[in-house]
Scaffold this motif. Structure first.
Motif, PDB file in Angstrom:
ATOM      1  N   PHE A 178       0.428  -1.159  -0.030  1.00  0.00           N
ATOM      2  CA  PHE A 178       0.062   0.716   0.046  1.00  0.00           C
ATOM      3  C   PHE A 178       0.801   1.386  -0.342  1.00  0.00           C
ATOM      4  O   PHE A 178       0.266   2.272   0.183  1.00  0.00           O
ATOM      5  CB  PHE A 178      -0.937   0.076   1.121  1.00  0.00           C
ATOM      6  N   LEU A 179       2.004   1.183   0.350  1.00  0.00           N
ATOM      7  CA  LEU A 179       2.867   2.780  -0.104  1.00  0.00           C
ATOM      8  C   LEU A 179       3.588   2.606  -1.350  1.00  0.00           C
ATOM      9  O   LEU A 179       3.507   1.722  -2.012  1.00  0.00           O
ATOM     10  CB  LEU A 179       4.487   2.259   0.916  1.00  0.00           C
ATOM     11  N   PRO A 180       3.120   4.206  -1.429  1.00  0.00           N
ATOM     12  CA  PRO A 180       3.125   4.287  -3.092  1.00  0.00           C
ATOM     13  C   PRO A 180       4.452   4.767  -3.299  1.00  0.00           C
ATOM     14  O   PRO A 180       4.654   4.501  -4.506  1.00  0.00           O
ATOM     15  CB  PRO A 180       2.299   5.675  -3.358  1.00  0.00           C
ATOM     16  N   SER A 181       5.556   4.762  -2.800  1.00  0.00           N
ATOM     17  CA  SER A 181       6.534   5.630  -2.669  1.00  0.00           C
ATOM     18  C   SER A 181       7.822   5.059  -1.783  1.00  0.00           C
ATOM     19  O   SER A 181       7.463   4.220  -1.067  1.00  0.00           O
ATOM     20  CB  SER A 181       6.177   7.197  -2.759  1.00  0.00           C
ATOM     21  N   ILE A 182       8.937   4.558  -3.093  1.00  0.00           N
ATOM     22  CA  ILE A 182       9.880   4.219  -1.825  1.00  0.00           C
ATOM     23  C   ILE A 182      10.203   4.995  -1.181  1.00  0.00           C
ATOM     24  O   ILE A 182      10.880   5.083   0.059  1.00  0.00           O
ATOM     25  CB  ILE A 182      11.417   3.451  -3.033  1.00  0.00           C
ATOM     26  N   TYR A 183      10.367   6.407  -1.416  1.00  0.00           N
ATOM     27  CA  TYR A 183      11.344   7.265   0.160  1.00  0.00           C
ATOM     28  C   TYR A 183      10.579   8.036   0.956  1.00  0.00           C
ATOM     29  O   TYR A 183      11.400   7.589   2.618  1.00  0.00           O
ATOM     30  CB  TYR A 183      10.906   9.105  -0.820  1.00  0.00           C
ATOM     31  N   LEU A 184       9.130   6.783   1.049  1.00  0.00           N
ATOM     32  CA  LEU A 184       8.951   6.455   2.763  1.00  0.00           C
ATOM     33  C   LEU A 184       9.917   5.575   3.548  1.00  0.00           C
ATOM     34  O   LEU A 184       9.448   5.344   4.693  1.00  0.00           O
ATOM     35  CB  LEU A 184       6.882   6.291   2.259  1.00  0.00           C
ATOM     36  N   VAL A 185       9.355   4.747   2.708  1.00  0.00           N
ATOM     37  CA  VAL A 185      10.040   2.760   2.663  1.00  0.00           C
ATOM     38  C   VAL A 185      11.493   3.536   3.944  1.00  0.00           C
ATOM     39  O   VAL A 185      12.146   3.087   4.749  1.00  0.00           O
ATOM     40  CB  VAL A 185      10.365   2.403   1.659  1.00  0.00           C
ATOM     41  N   PHE A 186      12.380   4.837   2.868  1.00  0.00           N
ATOM     42  CA  PHE A 186      13.966   4.895   2.874  1.00  0.00           C
ATOM     43  C   PHE A 186      13.748   5.789   4.367  1.00  0.00           C
ATOM     44  O   PHE A 186      14.509   5.247   5.418  1.00  0.00           O
ATOM     45  CB  PHE A 186      14.569   6.345   1.928  1.00  0.00           C
TER      46      PHE A 186
END
Length: 415
Positions: A344-352
């Motif tokens: 559900f997370l739209p962007s890898i930068y949120l995971v970063f």
């Protein structure tokens, strides 16, 4: 009257001239010793974990070059964790029988041996032996140097922790940088033989003699807030001597008093390494220019950066209740595990950001746990307490490996 007063003033002036320089030398010597010890423990932390980080990278490279059958990462993980776990389990029972200097020598020799073995390795078994030596060096060194902090001002715990955090960042960067610059893995490893030499030089030549009179060195606010971690009013503990002169019953009493700090740190490392071992490779985003391998490397780098920053943060803020850090890290694990299933997370930068936050929590838990233990244990129990609490991170990592690797393989097998 004026003459007498003037003579009294002249006498006091002359006395001040005679006595003023005397306190300066001890104060300067103490300040010089403080910085020597601070730098010494930072270098010891860096060198102790440096070879451990580099060995894992090098061993994985050699295993990939040999194209060995089966999943060798499990073998590398066992070789990496089990020796350290055994050392830390046995340390509270009998490691004190071996003096500090021989322990440091063994740690340095094992570190150098790991570089040489993996550099000249031509088989999986030799590579794994190198990882085992690195694990022995790191585990023995951590128990030894954390126990040694009991004889120095408590500020050295912050410097030691910062050095260990820097090892993860600098170790990975140096190996990657040298191999990318054109050096072979073998020459890269041999060029790092200076790290064990630096560890030995820091211990034998840089550290000053322990300050017996003021091992605490804490601020007045810390002293006022200090509360005994162990019930020192019990007759058994009143009769105990200093250092390791404790009966098994007394050691068990001290260990039970440490559980309030050991259990949260175990949970922090369990959640942390469950994420690192089981979820990193599964958090893959297609809507980015980064390849799968590049995304994984970014995850590792951001994690190590967070650990380094928070392990160096003790002078900025002190966290007394480490249970909060354990809860937040477990919530981190639950959130990322849910994303692996639902994406559900739209962007890898949120995971970063989440992974950077994960590293910050883990580093803060480590440095604050050992600082709190040093602050709240009595002088005669501190050396034993620091060695006993060392089991926390390794136990958490081991438990996470038992569950994270099978889960990772299961998720990868899903269609």
């Amino acid at each position: 009257m004026e003459g007498r007063a003037g003579s009294r003033r002249r006498l006091s002036d002359s006395e001040r001239e005679d006595t003023a320089p005397e306190p300066q030398a001890p104060r300067l010597d103490r300040r010089c010793a403080h910085w020597k010890n601070a730098v010494g423990f930072w270098i010891l932390g860096l060198c102790n974990n440096f070879s451990y980080v580099v060995m894992l990278s090098a061993a994985h490279d050699i295993l990939r070059q040999e194209r060995t059958a089966g999943n060798q990462s499990h073998a590398v993980l066992l070789a990496d964790i089990l020796p350290t776990l055994v050392i830390k389990l046995l340390a509270p029972l009998g490691l004190h029988l071996l003096p500090y200097s021989p322990r440091v020598l063994v740690s340095g020799v094992c570190s150098a041996g790991s570089f040489v073995l993996v550099a000249f390795s031509r088989s999986v078994g030799t590579s794994l032996c190198g990882v085992v030596l690195a694990s022995i060096s790191s585990g023995l060194g951590e128990v030894t140097f954390l126990s040694l902090t009991a004889f120095y001002p408590r500020a050295v715990i912050s410097w030691w922790s910062s050095g260990t955090g820097g090892a993860g960042l600098l170790g990975a960067l140096s190996y990657l940088g040298l191999t990318q610059a054109g050096l072979s893995p073998q020459h890269t490893l041999l060029s790092m033989l200076g790290i064990p030499a630096l560890l030995l030089a820091s211990y034998f030549f840089l550290l000053s003699s322990p300050e017996i009179l003021d091992p605490g060195g804490e601020d007045e606010a810390d002293t006022a807030a200090r509360q005994p971690l162990i019930g020192t009013e019990t007759p058994e503990l009143k009769k105990s001597g200093s250092g390791w002169n404790l009966s098994l019953r007394e050691r068990w009493t001290v260990f039970k008093g440490l559980l309030g700090y050991i259990v949260p740190l175990v949970l922090v490392y369990f959640a942390e390494y469950f994420i690192n071992q089981g979820l990193f490779e599964l958090l893959f985003f297609w809507n980015t220019s980064l390849s799968h391998a590049e995304q994984y490397r970014w995850y590792q780098m951001l994690y190590q950066a967070g650990v380094f920053a928070s392990r160096s943060s003790l002078r900025c803020f002190h966290i007394r209740f480490t249970w909060a850090l354990a809860l937040l890290q477990c919530l981190n694990l639950a959130f990322l595990l849910t994303d692996v299933f639902l994406a559900f997370l739209p962007s890898i930068y949120l995971v970063f950001l989440i992974i950077l936050y994960e590293g910050l929590l883990g580093g803060a838990a480590y440095v604050n746990t050992f600082h709190n233990i040093a602050l709240e244990t009595s002088d005669e129990h501190r050396e034993f307490a620091m060695a006993a609490a060392c089991i926390s991170d390794t136990l958490g990592i081991s438990l996470s490996g038992v569950l994270a690797l099978p889960l990772h393989d299961f998720l990868c097998s899903l269609p």
